[in-house]
Design a protein around this motif. Sequence first.
Motif, short mmCIF file in Angstrom:
data_model
loop_
_atom_site.label_atom_id
_atom_site.label_comp_id
_atom_site.label_asym_id
_atom_site.label_seq_id
_atom_site.Cartn_x
_atom_site.Cartn_y
_atom_site.Cartn_z
N THR A 141 0.84 -1.19 0.00
CA THR A 141 0.00 0.00 0.00
C THR A 141 0.88 1.25 0.00
OG1 THR A 141 -1.49 -1.29 1.39
CG2 THR A 141 -2.02 1.02 1.11
N ALA A 183 0.74 5.09 0.78
CA ALA A 183 -0.06 6.15 1.40
C ALA A 183 -0.05 7.43 0.57
CB ALA A 183 0.45 6.44 2.80
N ASP A 184 1.09 7.74 -0.02
CA ASP A 184 1.17 8.99 -0.81
C ASP A 184 0.29 8.89 -2.05
OD1 ASP A 184 2.97 9.96 1.04
OD2 ASP A 184 4.73 9.37 -0.12
N SER A 217 -3.12 -4.34 5.01
CA SER A 217 -2.43 -3.05 5.12
C SER A 217 -3.17 -1.95 4.37
CB SER A 217 -0.99 -3.15 4.63
OG SER A 217 -0.95 -3.39 3.24
N LEU A 229 -5.61 -0.78 6.94
CA LEU A 229 -4.92 -0.09 8.04
C LEU A 229 -4.34 1.24 7.59
CD1 LEU A 229 -3.05 -3.03 9.82
CD2 LEU A 229 -5.13 -1.87 10.55
N THR A 230 -3.83 1.29 6.36
CA THR A 230 -3.27 2.55 5.87
C THR A 230 -4.36 3.61 5.72
OG1 THR A 230 -1.50 1.38 4.73
CG2 THR A 230 -1.93 3.63 4.02
N ARG A 243 -7.22 3.68 7.31
CA ARG A 243 -7.66 4.06 8.66
C ARG A 243 -6.68 5.01 9.32
NH1 ARG A 243 -8.94 -1.26 11.92
NH2 ARG A 243 -10.42 -2.24 10.53
N SER A 244 -5.38 4.73 9.18
CA SER A 244 -4.42 5.60 9.86
C SER A 244 -4.35 6.96 9.20
CB SER A 244 -3.04 4.93 9.95
OG SER A 244 -2.36 5.03 8.74
N ALA A 285 -7.25 8.77 10.64
CA ALA A 285 -7.16 9.07 12.07
C ALA A 285 -6.04 10.07 12.38
CB ALA A 285 -6.93 7.78 12.86
N GLU A 286 -4.93 9.95 11.69
CA GLU A 286 -3.74 10.71 12.08
C GLU A 286 -3.38 11.80 11.11
OE1 GLU A 286 -2.33 10.01 14.98
OE2 GLU A 286 -3.77 8.40 15.22
N GLY A 287 -3.76 11.65 9.87
CA GLY A 287 -3.18 12.49 8.84
C GLY A 287 -3.92 13.79 8.61
N ASP A 288 -3.27 14.66 7.86
CA ASP A 288 -3.93 15.87 7.43
C ASP A 288 -3.75 16.01 5.92
OD1 ASP A 288 -1.22 16.25 7.49
OD2 ASP A 288 -1.28 17.66 9.16
N GLU A 289 -3.51 14.87 5.26
CA GLU A 289 -3.20 14.90 3.83
C GLU A 289 -4.43 14.65 2.97
OE1 GLU A 289 -1.73 12.45 5.77
OE2 GLU A 289 0.18 13.41 6.24
N GLY A 319 4.73 0.26 3.16
CA GLY A 319 4.00 -0.51 2.16
C GLY A 319 3.22 -1.69 2.72
N ALA A 326 1.48 -3.70 6.46
CA ALA A 326 0.67 -3.31 7.62
C ALA A 326 1.52 -2.68 8.72
CB ALA A 326 -0.07 -4.53 8.16
N PRO A 358 1.40 1.59 8.71
CA PRO A 358 0.41 2.33 9.49
C PRO A 358 0.45 1.99 10.98
CG PRO A 358 -0.64 0.78 7.95
CD PRO A 358 0.80 0.88 7.57
N THR A 374 1.43 4.93 13.33
CA THR A 374 0.45 5.41 14.31
C THR A 374 1.06 5.45 15.71
OG1 THR A 374 -1.44 4.71 13.02
CG2 THR A 374 -1.76 4.85 15.40
N ARG A 412 3.50 8.48 15.67
CA ARG A 412 2.83 9.74 15.40
C ARG A 412 1.92 10.16 16.55
NH1 ARG A 412 0.29 10.70 9.40
NH2 ARG A 412 0.60 12.94 9.43
N LYS A 425 2.28 13.35 18.95
CA LYS A 425 1.22 14.33 19.18
C LYS A 425 1.01 14.55 20.67
CE LYS A 425 -1.58 13.70 15.02
NZ LYS A 425 -2.82 13.13 14.49
N LEU A 445 -6.42 0.92 16.05
CA LEU A 445 -6.27 0.86 14.59
C LEU A 445 -6.42 -0.57 14.08
CD1 LEU A 445 -5.50 2.28 11.89
CD2 LEU A 445 -3.12 1.80 12.45
#
Lengths: 141, 218
Positions: A56, A58-59, A82, A85-86, A88-89, A92-96, B83, B85, B88, B92, B95, B99, B126
């Motif tokens: 996966t 993410a970008d 993944s 999970l990618t 979801r994360s 949950a976490e990103g601002d992209e 790339g 699991a 993330p 997480t 990150r 935070k 997650l």
Amino acid sequence: MTETPSEAGARVGLVLVSHSAQVAESVLRLAVGLSGGGEVAPLRAAGGTPDGGFGTDADAIAAAAEAVDQGRGVLLLPDLGSAVLTVRSLLAEGDELPADTELLDAPFLEGAVAALVTASSGADRSAVAEAAREAYDYRKE
Amino acid sequence: MTQPSPSALTNERTVRWLVLAAEAVSREADRLTELDSPIGDADHGNNMRRGFGAVRDSLTAETPETPGAVLRQAGRLLVSKVGGASGPLYGTLLRRAGKELGDSPEVSGADLAAALRTGVDAVAQLGGAATGDKTMLDALDPAVTALRTALERGETLEAALSQAGTAADEGAAATVPIRARKGRASYLGERSEGHLDPGAASSALLLAALAEAVAQDD
């Protein structure tokens, strides 16, 4: 489509997130092929890793979400592991990701077809998501 | 306060932690992949090496100014570069911990323990996993508990992190007999028994690197 769509013509955007570039691209083509005539909602595939392997990126997901965003929300449909999970994360976490982006919890292929048909009709994000989720209830026997 | 307290996680130590973690996963990449072969898709070592290598390169090229910012940047990169699991999941962890630390230049042991707890809880949420599911949580969860408990007893950060590292090793070793309930390994049912979980193994490396980073200048 190069011009910014008018508010009236804007549609919900869809991103297919798979471990495999080929799976994402093939499901995209099938969904477009089954969505009938007329203008299709914005749809992008984000499959595999940048080096062409399974995984996966993410970008790529963030770039695809940006590309399909017409202001009516974006739905990210992952296949498994993944990819889920990618997404979801990132949520949950990103601002992209664009505003009003959410995970579409639906079967990958059936959900993609249902979501694209519904989004292309101009339905709003919750209706598109609902149509795709209903694919879980479709039994083959 | 201009003088760093002896029990503070400084920016420098945070970078050193992640650089040591990159070295450890690179050194152990073959073992991690081997662990991932019978019950996973045999990519854990390569994924971790690529991800933490990108973290090391980025942090040494341009170091963010606070421990929290270092962890947030590292976490963001792991989500992007791994790339698999573990991207993330580890992303997480770091990150969310970053935070939680915000932008204070100095972090006490208690702050670190609290931030790691927040990160570990975010990983559990997650992945929808709990301790005992044969995942990285089996190493992380007891380690963070051991860290907090040792600090509450008044031990130094170095001693507390050493105990956290031991707890992570023991937690990872305890995954061997467990039947996997999460991830690809869970498809194998009872055939997942008898194998050390690769995510728990790499989590133990991460904890060992943290203890080493703090011990180096004490």
